[in-house]
Design a protein around this motif. Structure first.
Motif, PDB file in Angstrom:
ATOM      1  N   THR A   1      32.658  39.885 -30.724  1.00 47.50           N
ATOM      2  CA  THR A   1      33.051  40.173 -32.104  1.00 47.50           C
ATOM      3  C   THR A   1      34.566  40.212 -32.267  1.00 47.50           C
ATOM      4  N   SER A   2      35.284  39.901 -31.202  1.00 48.48           N
ATOM      5  CA  SER A   2      36.743  39.829 -31.309  1.00 48.48           C
ATOM      6  C   SER A   2      37.119  38.531 -32.009  1.00 48.48           C
ATOM      7  N   GLU A   3      38.361  38.438 -32.432  1.00 47.95           N
ATOM      8  CA  GLU A   3      38.796  37.259 -33.165  1.00 47.95           C
ATOM      9  C   GLU A   3      39.238  36.125 -32.237  1.00 47.95           C
ATOM     10  N   ALA A   4      39.383  36.405 -30.950  1.00 47.36           N
ATOM     11  CA  ALA A   4      39.838  35.375 -30.013  1.00 47.36           C
ATOM     12  C   ALA A   4      38.753  34.331 -29.798  1.00 47.36           C
ATOM     13  N   PRO A   5      39.015  33.047 -30.098  1.00 45.90           N
ATOM     14  CA  PRO A   5      37.994  32.011 -29.911  1.00 45.90           C
ATOM     15  C   PRO A   5      37.701  31.774 -28.437  1.00 45.90           C
ATOM     16  N   VAL A   6      36.481  31.383 -28.137  1.00 48.85           N
ATOM     17  CA  VAL A   6      36.061  31.123 -26.764  1.00 48.85           C
ATOM     18  C   VAL A   6      35.677  29.657 -26.632  1.00 48.85           C
ATOM     19  N   THR A   7      36.240  28.977 -25.646  1.00 47.31           N
ATOM     20  CA  THR A   7      35.886  27.594 -25.373  1.00 47.31           C
ATOM     21  C   THR A   7      34.616  27.523 -24.537  1.00 47.31           C
ATOM     22  N   LEU A   8      34.534  28.424 -23.544  1.00 49.05           N
ATOM     23  CA  LEU A   8      33.404  28.438 -22.630  1.00 49.05           C
ATOM     24  C   LEU A   8      32.959  29.866 -22.361  1.00 49.05           C
ATOM     25  N   ALA A   9      31.654  30.096 -22.379  1.00 50.63           N
ATOM     26  CA  ALA A   9      31.094  31.386 -21.969  1.00 50.63           C
ATOM     27  C   ALA A   9      30.101  31.135 -20.849  1.00 50.63           C
ATOM     28  N   VAL A  10      30.243  31.876 -19.760  1.00 52.29           N
ATOM     29  CA  VAL A  10      29.302  31.810 -18.648  1.00 52.29           C
ATOM     30  C   VAL A  10      28.552  33.136 -18.637  1.00 52.29           C
ATOM     31  N   ILE A  11      27.245  33.079 -18.882  1.00 57.44           N
ATOM     32  CA  ILE A  11      26.482  34.306 -19.149  1.00 57.44           C
ATOM     33  C   ILE A  11      25.272  34.461 -18.231  1.00 57.44           C
ATOM     34  N   HIS A  12      25.080  35.667 -17.705  1.00 61.21           N
ATOM     35  CA  HIS A  12      23.822  36.032 -17.047  1.00 61.21           C
ATOM     36  C   HIS A  12      23.296  37.237 -17.820  1.00 61.21           C
ATOM     37  N   PRO A  13      22.541  37.004 -18.882  1.00 54.55           N
ATOM     38  CA  PRO A  13      22.144  38.080 -19.805  1.00 54.55           C
ATOM     39  C   PRO A  13      21.478  39.273 -19.133  1.00 54.55           C
ATOM     40  N   TYR A  14      20.551  39.008 -18.195  1.00 52.96           N
ATOM     41  CA  TYR A  14      19.777  40.106 -17.615  1.00 52.96           C
ATOM     42  C   TYR A  14      20.620  41.032 -16.735  1.00 52.96           C
ATOM     43  N   SER A  15      21.752  40.525 -16.234  1.00 57.47           N
ATOM     44  CA  SER A  15      22.605  41.365 -15.394  1.00 57.47           C
ATOM     45  C   SER A  15      23.317  42.437 -16.203  1.00 57.47           C
ATOM     46  N   ILE A  16      23.376  42.256 -17.528  1.00 57.42           N
ATOM     47  CA  ILE A  16      23.969  43.296 -18.387  1.00 57.42           C
ATOM     48  C   ILE A  16      22.906  43.915 -19.293  1.00 57.42           C
ATOM     49  N   GLY A  17      21.631  43.708 -18.910  1.00 52.15           N
ATOM     50  CA  GLY A  17      20.538  44.352 -19.614  1.00 52.15           C
ATOM     51  C   GLY A  17      20.183  43.779 -20.959  1.00 52.15           C
ATOM     52  N   LEU A  18      20.451  42.487 -21.169  1.00 51.37           N
ATOM     53  CA  LEU A  18      20.158  41.856 -22.455  1.00 51.37           C
ATOM     54  C   LEU A  18      19.097  40.777 -22.317  1.00 51.37           C
ATOM     55  N   ASN A  19      18.331  40.582 -23.358  1.00 58.13           N
ATOM     56  CA  ASN A  19      17.368  39.499 -23.438  1.00 58.13           C
ATOM     57  C   ASN A  19      18.125  38.203 -23.701  1.00 58.13           C
ATOM     58  N   GLU A  20      17.731  37.138 -22.996  1.00 59.76           N
ATOM     59  CA  GLU A  20      18.479  35.885 -23.107  1.00 59.76           C
ATOM     60  C   GLU A  20      18.546  35.354 -24.532  1.00 59.76           C
ATOM     61  N   SER A  21      17.417  35.261 -25.207  1.00 57.50           N
ATOM     62  CA  SER A  21      17.403  34.667 -26.547  1.00 57.50           C
ATOM     63  C   SER A  21      18.223  35.487 -27.538  1.00 57.50           C
ATOM     64  N   GLU A  22      18.133  36.814 -27.438  1.00 59.87           N
ATOM     65  CA  GLU A  22      18.915  37.668 -28.337  1.00 59.87           C
ATOM     66  C   GLU A  22      20.398  37.547 -28.046  1.00 59.87           C
ATOM     67  N   CYS A  23      20.721  37.481 -26.760  1.00 56.01           N
ATOM     68  CA  CYS A  23      22.112  37.339 -26.342  1.00 56.01           C
ATOM     69  C   CYS A  23      22.716  36.043 -26.883  1.00 56.01           C
ATOM     70  N   LEU A  24      21.995  34.939 -26.701  1.00 51.62           N
ATOM     71  CA  LEU A  24      22.494  33.642 -27.162  1.00 51.62           C
ATOM     72  C   LEU A  24      22.570  33.573 -28.681  1.00 51.62           C
ATOM     73  N   ARG A  25      21.586  34.161 -29.339  1.00 51.09           N
ATOM     74  CA  ARG A  25      21.579  34.137 -30.799  1.00 51.09           C
ATOM     75  C   ARG A  25      22.800  34.866 -31.361  1.00 51.09           C
ATOM     76  N   LEU A  26      23.116  36.034 -30.800  1.00 54.76           N
ATOM     77  CA  LEU A  26      24.275  36.790 -31.253  1.00 54.76           C
ATOM     78  C   LEU A  26      25.570  36.041 -30.945  1.00 54.76           C
ATOM     79  N   PHE A  27      25.657  35.523 -29.726  1.00 51.43           N
ATOM     80  CA  PHE A  27      26.878  34.825 -29.340  1.00 51.43           C
ATOM     81  C   PHE A  27      27.098  33.593 -30.213  1.00 51.43           C
ATOM     82  N   ARG A  28      26.039  32.828 -30.435  1.00 54.54           N
ATOM     83  CA  ARG A  28      26.174  31.610 -31.218  1.00 54.54           C
ATOM     84  C   ARG A  28      26.503  31.897 -32.681  1.00 54.54           C
ATOM     85  N   ARG A  29      26.001  32.988 -33.199  1.00 55.83           N
ATOM     86  CA  ARG A  29      26.285  33.355 -34.588  1.00 55.83           C
ATOM     87  C   ARG A  29      27.775  33.642 -34.780  1.00 55.83           C
TER      88      ARG A  29
END
Length: 212
Positions: free
Chosen positions: A44-72
């Motif tokens: 939610t920061s204003e800094a744009p991201v070119t690439l995100a490398v994510i392992h959702p379950y390692s931070i306790g998040l569901n993959e689809s929810e994580c990607l949906r929020l990030f992509r939004r």
């Protein structure tokens, strides 16, 4: 400006991923996220991201929810998602700018997936390969080729020129052999070569033209 975001709950994975991404020479900033709370703050920061490398379950998040929020929040980012074996059957996202990798992917797979962030036009991305910076009407420009290489890559190239193998280089400077390989591939790409012999010849020529 190119920014990469590593989102992983395990420190050793973050360290390894940072080494691999740094070796590509493509990212001005590489930030790390180690918890779901920090993930929310980062996306939610204003800094744009070119690439995100994510392992959702390692931070306790569901993959689809994580990607949906990030992509939004960051619709233009290229995303590399790590999956554990028990999620291997999960369907791949329809988003063509999401790459799925197994948790045990090797450094080459991670590097290639990261460089996929530069395979499509985007106003936030430098789509030209590094080699284009060194081309002139007369062909390859030897004067500035080494400027694109990091200090670590120059250090490794000096040892490659001595005839040292990746394993020997890794032992000498205290990094993983896969990281050495990633650095060398980044040098190949920067110099526009396909093997170690060509890299040594072109690197040596570039050094001479740079006054070293």
């Amino acid at each position: 400006m190119s920014r990469a975001l590593i989102i992983d709950g395990y420190e050793l994975f973050r360290i390894s991923l940072r080494e691999i991404l740094s070796a590509t020479g493509q990212f001005d900033d590489i930030d790390e996220v180690a918890s779901s709370g920090d993930f929310i703050s980062a996306v939610t920061s204003e800094a744009p991201v070119t690439l995100a490398v994510i392992h959702p379950y390692s931070i306790g998040l569901n993959e689809s929810e994580c990607l949906r929020l990030f992509r939004r929040v960051m619709p233009n980012a290229h995303i590399v998602v790590f999956r554990d074996k028990d999620t291997a059957e999960t369907p791949a996202p329809a988003d063509k700018n999401i790459t799925i990798l197994p948790r045990d992917a090797n450094s080459d797979d991670v590097r290639d997936a990261a460089l996929g962030a530069y395979s499509r036009p985007d106003k936030h991305m430098d789509t030209a390969a590094p080699l284009s910076k060194y081309k002139s009407k007369g062909g390859w420009d030897q004067r500035n080729a080494t400027e694109h290489l990091s200090k670590r890559q120059r250090e490794i190239m000096a040892m490659v020129a001595e005839g040292m193998a990746n394993k020997e280089i890794a032992h000498r400077i205290g990094i993983a052999e896969g990281t050495v390989k990633a650095h060398i591939h980044a040098v190949f790409r920067a110099l526009g070569v396909n093997n170690r012999t060509q890299a040594v010849v072109r690197y040596g020529s570039a050094l001479r033209h740079s006054g070293y």
